[in-house]
Design a protein around this motif. Sequence first.
Motif, PDB file in Angstrom:
ATOM      1  N   ALA A  97       0.823  -1.210   0.000  1.00 36.11           N
ATOM      2  CA  ALA A  97       0.000   0.000   0.000  1.00 36.11           C
ATOM      3  C   ALA A  97       0.863   1.268   0.000  1.00 36.11           C
ATOM      4  N   TRP A  98       2.027   1.175   0.628  1.00 35.14           N
ATOM      5  CA  TRP A  98       2.863   2.370   0.749  1.00 35.14           C
ATOM      6  C   TRP A  98       3.823   2.549  -0.428  1.00 35.14           C
ATOM      7  N   ARG A  99       4.479   1.475  -0.856  1.00 36.38           N
ATOM      8  CA  ARG A  99       5.692   1.602  -1.666  1.00 36.38           C
ATOM      9  C   ARG A  99       5.464   2.071  -3.109  1.00 36.38           C
ATOM     10  N   PHE A 100       4.361   1.651  -3.711  1.00 36.57           N
ATOM     11  CA  PHE A 100       4.277   1.792  -5.162  1.00 36.57           C
ATOM     12  C   PHE A 100       3.380   2.962  -5.559  1.00 36.57           C
ATOM     13  N   ASP A 101       4.031   4.065  -5.952  1.00 35.72           N
ATOM     14  CA  ASP A 101       3.280   5.228  -6.449  1.00 35.72           C
ATOM     15  C   ASP A 101       2.668   4.901  -7.808  1.00 35.72           C
ATOM     16  N   GLY A 102       1.667   5.673  -8.170  1.00 33.76           N
ATOM     17  CA  GLY A 102       1.184   5.633  -9.555  1.00 33.76           C
ATOM     18  C   GLY A 102       0.165   4.558  -9.850  1.00 33.76           C
ATOM     19  N   MET A 103      -0.424   3.975  -8.814  1.00 28.62           N
ATOM     20  CA  MET A 103      -1.455   2.959  -9.050  1.00 28.62           C
ATOM     21  C   MET A 103      -2.838   3.575  -8.831  1.00 28.62           C
ATOM     22  N   PRO A 104      -3.886   2.920  -9.356  1.00 29.03           N
ATOM     23  CA  PRO A 104      -5.241   3.439  -9.106  1.00 29.03           C
ATOM     24  C   PRO A 104      -5.607   3.341  -7.625  1.00 29.03           C
ATOM     25  N   GLU A 105      -6.552   4.146  -7.235  1.00 29.60           N
ATOM     26  CA  GLU A 105      -6.960   4.212  -5.835  1.00 29.60           C
ATOM     27  C   GLU A 105      -7.334   2.846  -5.252  1.00 29.60           C
ATOM     28  N   ASP A 106      -8.038   2.028  -6.040  1.00 23.06           N
ATOM     29  CA  ASP A 106      -8.461   0.716  -5.528  1.00 23.06           C
ATOM     30  C   ASP A 106      -7.290  -0.150  -5.092  1.00 23.06           C
ATOM     31  N   PHE A 107      -6.188   0.000  -5.761  1.00 18.12           N
ATOM     32  CA  PHE A 107      -5.011  -0.789  -5.399  1.00 18.12           C
ATOM     33  C   PHE A 107      -4.645  -0.539  -3.930  1.00 18.12           C
ATOM     34  N   CYS A 149       9.767  -9.804  -0.566  1.00 16.27           N
ATOM     35  CA  CYS A 149       9.373  -8.387  -0.668  1.00 16.27           C
ATOM     36  C   CYS A 149      10.586  -7.525  -0.986  1.00 16.27           C
ATOM     37  N   GLU A 150      11.682  -7.828  -0.301  1.00 15.46           N
ATOM     38  CA  GLU A 150      12.950  -7.133  -0.527  1.00 15.46           C
ATOM     39  C   GLU A 150      13.382  -7.243  -1.987  1.00 15.46           C
ATOM     40  N   LYS A 151      13.363  -8.495  -2.484  1.00  9.26           N
ATOM     41  CA  LYS A 151      13.863  -8.732  -3.839  1.00  9.26           C
ATOM     42  C   LYS A 151      13.007  -8.043  -4.890  1.00  9.26           C
ATOM     43  N   THR A 152      11.751  -7.792  -4.572  1.00  9.75           N
ATOM     44  CA  THR A 152      10.842  -7.240  -5.581  1.00  9.75           C
ATOM     45  C   THR A 152      10.457  -5.794  -5.275  1.00  9.75           C
ATOM     46  N   LYS A 153      11.297  -5.119  -4.479  1.00 13.65           N
ATOM     47  CA  LYS A 153      10.868  -3.788  -4.026  1.00 13.65           C
ATOM     48  C   LYS A 153      10.896  -2.737  -5.135  1.00 13.65           C
ATOM     49  N   ASP A 154      11.643  -3.028  -6.206  1.00 11.74           N
ATOM     50  CA  ASP A 154      11.702  -2.050  -7.291  1.00 11.74           C
ATOM     51  C   ASP A 154      10.848  -2.448  -8.486  1.00 11.74           C
ATOM     52  N   ASP A 155      10.074  -3.489  -8.353  1.00  6.58           N
ATOM     53  CA  ASP A 155       9.319  -3.986  -9.499  1.00  6.58           C
ATOM     54  C   ASP A 155       7.940  -4.455  -9.030  1.00  6.58           C
ATOM     55  N   ILE A 156       6.974  -3.591  -9.215  1.00  2.00           N
ATOM     56  CA  ILE A 156       5.627  -3.923  -8.713  1.00  2.00           C
ATOM     57  C   ILE A 156       5.038  -5.140  -9.430  1.00  2.00           C
ATOM     58  N   VAL A 157       5.409  -5.353 -10.683  1.00  2.00           N
ATOM     59  CA  VAL A 157       4.881  -6.523 -11.399  1.00  2.00           C
ATOM     60  C   VAL A 157       5.412  -7.795 -10.733  1.00  2.00           C
ATOM     61  N   ARG A 216      -2.545  -9.074 -13.393  1.00  2.00           N
ATOM     62  CA  ARG A 216      -3.080  -9.026 -14.764  1.00  2.00           C
ATOM     63  C   ARG A 216      -3.227  -7.590 -15.253  1.00  2.00           C
ATOM     64  N   TRP A 217      -3.679  -6.734 -14.378  1.00  2.00           N
ATOM     65  CA  TRP A 217      -3.835  -5.316 -14.730  1.00  2.00           C
ATOM     66  C   TRP A 217      -2.486  -4.736 -15.173  1.00  2.00           C
ATOM     67  N   LEU A 218      -1.448  -5.047 -14.392  1.00  2.00           N
ATOM     68  CA  LEU A 218      -0.111  -4.519 -14.701  1.00  2.00           C
ATOM     69  C   LEU A 218       0.425  -5.116 -15.998  1.00  2.00           C
ATOM     70  N   CYS A 219       0.192  -6.422 -16.199  1.00  2.00           N
ATOM     71  CA  CYS A 219       0.657  -7.060 -17.439  1.00  2.00           C
ATOM     72  C   CYS A 219      -0.008  -6.404 -18.640  1.00  2.00           C
ATOM     73  N   GLU A 220      -1.285  -6.131 -18.484  1.00  2.00           N
ATOM     74  CA  GLU A 220      -1.985  -5.493 -19.589  1.00  2.00           C
ATOM     75  C   GLU A 220      -1.435  -4.081 -19.836  1.00  2.00           C
ATOM     76  N   ARG A 221      -1.236  -3.359 -18.753  1.00  2.00           N
ATOM     77  CA  ARG A 221      -0.706  -1.993 -18.879  1.00  2.00           C
ATOM     78  C   ARG A 221       0.648  -1.990 -19.578  1.00  2.00           C
ATOM     79  N   ASP A 222       1.495  -2.983 -19.195  1.00  2.00           N
ATOM     80  CA  ASP A 222       2.864  -2.982 -19.699  1.00  2.00           C
ATOM     81  C   ASP A 222       3.047  -3.858 -20.936  1.00  2.00           C
ATOM     82  N   GLY A 223       1.961  -4.421 -21.456  1.00  2.00           N
ATOM     83  CA  GLY A 223       2.057  -5.250 -22.660  1.00  2.00           C
ATOM     84  C   GLY A 223       2.815  -6.548 -22.440  1.00  2.00           C
ATOM     85  N   LEU A 224       2.632  -7.167 -21.263  1.00  2.00           N
ATOM     86  CA  LEU A 224       3.347  -8.413 -20.944  1.00  2.00           C
ATOM     87  C   LEU A 224       2.377  -9.586 -21.006  1.00  2.00           C
ATOM     88  N   ASP A 225       2.897 -10.746 -21.389  1.00  2.00           N
ATOM     89  CA  ASP A 225       2.065 -11.949 -21.353  1.00  2.00           C
ATOM     90  C   ASP A 225       2.131 -12.523 -19.934  1.00  2.00           C
TER      91      ASP A 225
END
Length: 267
Positions: A97-107, A149-157, A216-225
Amino acid sequence: MHPRLRALAALRLTDPEQKVAATRALFAQLGDEPLSLQPVRTSGDDTGVPGRPERPLRVSAMDVGKRSPFTPEGRAALIHSICHIEFNAINLALDAAWRFDGMPEDFYREWLCVADEEAQHFTLLHAHLQEMGHRYGDFTGHDGLWSMCEKTKDDIVARMALVPRTLEARGLDATPLIQAKLRRVNTPDAHAACAILDIILRDEVGHVAIGNRWYRWLCERDGLDPISHYRVLYRRHEAPRLKAPFNLEARAQAGFTDEELQALSQG
Ligand SMILES: [Fe+2]
Ligand SMILES: [Fe+2]
């Protein structure tokens, strides 16, 4: 204070009871007013993250002792290990909830709701542990959940892929097996533990579903399978191997697709 900064403040608290109280108050006071979507992170914010007590001593997963549920001490150690997972789960939800800026409010709202439920799980298990004559911190605990969490702190996907929908999803598989053992033990405390695990399993389906939804939302946003990118992330961050038997019913309820469920059984 912005609710996401309150999440950071709760994340930094080291005392479990204080963390639970702050997390529960934060969610209860969230209200319907729109959350500002301004970025809240600044550099150096990671100081004191995550707040955790000196005990339990953290050890590698290999060094956590065997926990036969057929002795009272073994059952206390088992409940302690789940209590420890729930403590970490409060931190991981607050962190999302704290770390990742730029997400929709529901997130943000959904992760604050998850944090509140994790605080409830911790409270239920800790009360049960105390009835068994122990407290959180009496046994060792391992750090698998937070280290991901540590390993993925720079990558919300990667965070969504590997924390809720990999590590928390393993809880969906493991819980019925633990419950089956506890039923065989057949003591009042074992039955009480089973009932708590029913609540946890129900809520965890929701947490994994939130992970799936945002992945899934992020994959769609970033064009990832979603499927092939998951394999990339899984290898990159050395996620723990998923082991059968899988709770396919709970996983389907949590939003894994047929294709994903099939990939699971192919290893
Ligand atoms: Fe939980
Ligand atoms: Fe959870």
